[in-house]
Scaffold this active site. Sequence first.
Site, PDB file in Angstrom:
ATOM      1  N   ASP A   1      -2.570  -6.466  15.198  1.00 47.41           N
ATOM      2  CA  ASP A   1      -2.286  -5.424  15.170  1.00 47.41           C
ATOM      3  C   ASP A   1      -2.208  -5.028  16.416  1.00 47.41           C
ATOM      4  O   ASP A   1      -1.389  -3.629  17.245  1.00 47.41           O
ATOM      5  CB  ASP A   1      -3.093  -3.984  14.180  1.00 47.41           C
ATOM      6  CG  ASP A   1      -2.847  -4.225  13.391  1.00 47.41           C
ATOM      7  OD1 ASP A   1      -1.300  -4.723  12.828  1.00 47.41           O
ATOM      8  OD2 ASP A   1      -2.342  -4.274  12.239  1.00 47.41           O
TER       9      ASP A   1
ATOM     10  N   ARG B   1       1.400  -0.978  -0.059  1.00 47.46           N
ATOM     11  CA  ARG B   1      -0.237  -0.137   0.147  1.00 47.46           C
ATOM     12  C   ARG B   1       0.626   1.652  -0.072  1.00 47.46           C
ATOM     13  O   ARG B   1       2.108   1.304   0.774  1.00 47.46           O
ATOM     14  CB  ARG B   1      -0.997   0.128   0.919  1.00 47.46           C
ATOM     15  CG  ARG B   1      -1.910  -1.114   1.009  1.00 47.46           C
ATOM     16  CD  ARG B   1      -2.893  -0.831   2.417  1.00 47.46           C
ATOM     17  NE  ARG B   1      -1.791  -1.683   3.401  1.00 47.46           N
ATOM     18  CZ  ARG B   1      -2.481  -1.591   4.892  1.00 47.46           C
ATOM     19  NH1 ARG B   1      -4.000  -1.100   5.449  1.00 47.46           N
ATOM     20  NH2 ARG B   1      -1.661  -2.731   5.897  1.00 47.46           N
TER      21      ARG B   1
ATOM     22  N   GLU C   1      -5.870   5.222  13.751  1.00 51.24           N
ATOM     23  CA  GLU C   1      -7.090   4.068  14.102  1.00 51.24           C
ATOM     24  C   GLU C   1      -7.492   5.120  15.493  1.00 51.24           C
ATOM     25  O   GLU C   1      -8.419   4.451  15.787  1.00 51.24           O
ATOM     26  CB  GLU C   1      -6.022   2.746  14.576  1.00 51.24           C
ATOM     27  CG  GLU C   1      -5.588   2.884  15.837  1.00 51.24           C
ATOM     28  CD  GLU C   1      -3.824   3.313  15.501  1.00 51.24           C
ATOM     29  OE1 GLU C   1      -3.087   3.161  16.212  1.00 51.24           O
ATOM     30  OE2 GLU C   1      -3.418   3.749  14.399  1.00 51.24           O
TER      31      GLU C   1
ATOM     32  N   TYR D   1      -0.863   4.650  10.227  1.00 50.47           N
ATOM     33  CA  TYR D   1      -2.112   3.889  11.746  1.00 50.47           C
ATOM     34  C   TYR D   1      -0.466   3.518  12.627  1.00 50.47           C
ATOM     35  O   TYR D   1       0.834   3.059  12.326  1.00 50.47           O
ATOM     36  CB  TYR D   1      -1.795   2.170  10.336  1.00 50.47           C
ATOM     37  CG  TYR D   1      -3.907   2.286  10.610  1.00 50.47           C
ATOM     38  CD1 TYR D   1      -4.384   2.712  11.006  1.00 50.47           C
ATOM     39  CD2 TYR D   1      -3.274   2.106   8.803  1.00 50.47           C
ATOM     40  CE1 TYR D   1      -5.648   2.558  10.170  1.00 50.47           C
ATOM     41  CE2 TYR D   1      -4.421   2.059   7.963  1.00 50.47           C
ATOM     42  CZ  TYR D   1      -5.458   2.061   9.170  1.00 50.47           C
ATOM     43  OH  TYR D   1      -7.022   2.040   7.998  1.00 50.47           O
TER      44      TYR D   1
ATOM     45  N   HIS E   1      -0.978   2.247  16.076  1.00 54.49           N
ATOM     46  CA  HIS E   1      -0.962   0.476  17.108  1.00 54.49           C
ATOM     47  C   HIS E   1      -0.627   0.523  18.756  1.00 54.49           C
ATOM     48  O   HIS E   1       0.385  -0.827  18.498  1.00 54.49           O
ATOM     49  CB  HIS E   1      -1.418  -0.110  16.281  1.00 54.49           C
ATOM     50  CG  HIS E   1      -2.337  -0.756  15.109  1.00 54.49           C
ATOM     51  ND1 HIS E   1      -3.723  -0.556  15.902  1.00 54.49           N
ATOM     52  CD2 HIS E   1      -2.357  -0.395  14.143  1.00 54.49           C
ATOM     53  CE1 HIS E   1      -4.456  -0.991  14.046  1.00 54.49           C
ATOM     54  NE2 HIS E   1      -3.486  -0.552  13.254  1.00 54.49           N
TER      55      HIS E   1
ATOM     56  N   LYS F   1       1.717   2.325   7.475  1.00 56.31           N
ATOM     57  CA  LYS F   1       1.947   1.345   9.008  1.00 56.31           C
ATOM     58  C   LYS F   1       3.078   2.151   9.541  1.00 56.31           C
ATOM     59  O   LYS F   1       3.986   3.056   9.057  1.00 56.31           O
ATOM     60  CB  LYS F   1       2.848   0.188   8.156  1.00 56.31           C
ATOM     61  CG  LYS F   1       1.484  -0.974   7.662  1.00 56.31           C
ATOM     62  CD  LYS F   1       0.609  -1.244   8.796  1.00 56.31           C
ATOM     63  CE  LYS F   1       0.512  -2.240  10.251  1.00 56.31           C
ATOM     64  NZ  LYS F   1      -0.175  -2.019  10.525  1.00 56.31           N
TER      65      LYS F   1
END
Length: 371
Positions: free
Chosen positions: A270, A15, A118, A94, A96, A75
């Site tokens: 995650d 991605r 998130e 993201y 996490h 990520k």
Amino acid sequence: MRIGVPRELKDHEDRVALTPAGAEELVRRGHTVLVEAGAGVGSRIADADYRAAGARIEGTAEAVWAGAELVLKVKEPLPQEYALLRPGAVLFTYLHLAADRGLTRELLDREVTAVAYETVQLPDGTLPLLLPMSEIAGRLAPQVGAHALLRPEGGRGVLMGGVGGVAGARVVVIGGGVSGQHATDVAIGMGAEVTLLDTDLQKLRTVYARHGSRVRALASTGMAIREAVLDADLVIGAVLVPGARAPELVDNDVVAQMRPGSVLVDIAVDQGGCFADTRPTTHADPTYRVHGSTFYCVGNMPAAVATTSTYALTNATLRYVLALADQGWSGALRADAALARGLNTHEGRLCNAAVGAAHGLPTVPVEEVLG
């Protein structure tokens, strides 16, 4: 503002955090977009497409990180990227962090302003930047689970939809949020016998209203989970507590009693995972065995369908990217309470209470950071 888009380094992470359409919009507003060479190739986006949109292609990740005030990723930064993090930089991706103390410490020590996709949250509780990837991960889960159930893969050799005279696979979905509901939809579409468990009765009513008797929608308790899992061929963990570590709902003793060849897919990996035996895996090596069962715990599942995922993600993030670029991070967060909830770290301070609870670290309210 100078916006940087580095190439993702996570295993099979194809991605990219910005499409040419997004780059063109930023350039039209007077911003500079720096894209690392090859960043979009995995999503079938060529460097020439970015150039045509007005972006500048940089040959190295170092050049992108050093030249950007706002860095867009998909990520979390990996250890090999930590040295590129610098005080004052704004990172939008993201993260996490509740499941990653090491990265949390790095962002604090390097005084990065980190806004996590998130934890951006609307007043009604919706997580608009997690939602599209939850949809995709939910839809993928029955597919990867069905593959792992094949006998050559070490599975039970059960066909999801069965055939005339033979029942289909028994699928248990734990969690009735976005990913759980999409997993339920696809598993039912594949002909499986599906049980969905959640503590939110309204979510169960919604699913039952849509599927009727094709799904067993059950109130989630420890006993209900245990009984359903022991009777399952495929278990999909889809539990989410926004920003926090996922609760462990299936322990090792239960897995030891499951049918040999059964499969467990943990979408919540995650956030630490909702199975006690969960550990992160990669697309290159996605599964491992516990007792007689197969675990699939890939932390970036949507990357398997990178083209779909890139456009689904950037469709959701672009409005926030434009706000951060146009107004600056502090102005954008002051103007949008939902985006403000995405702030996780700033100048060495942790701003997310759930992350602080996960790691035993002190936190400060976002309102205090924003003055």
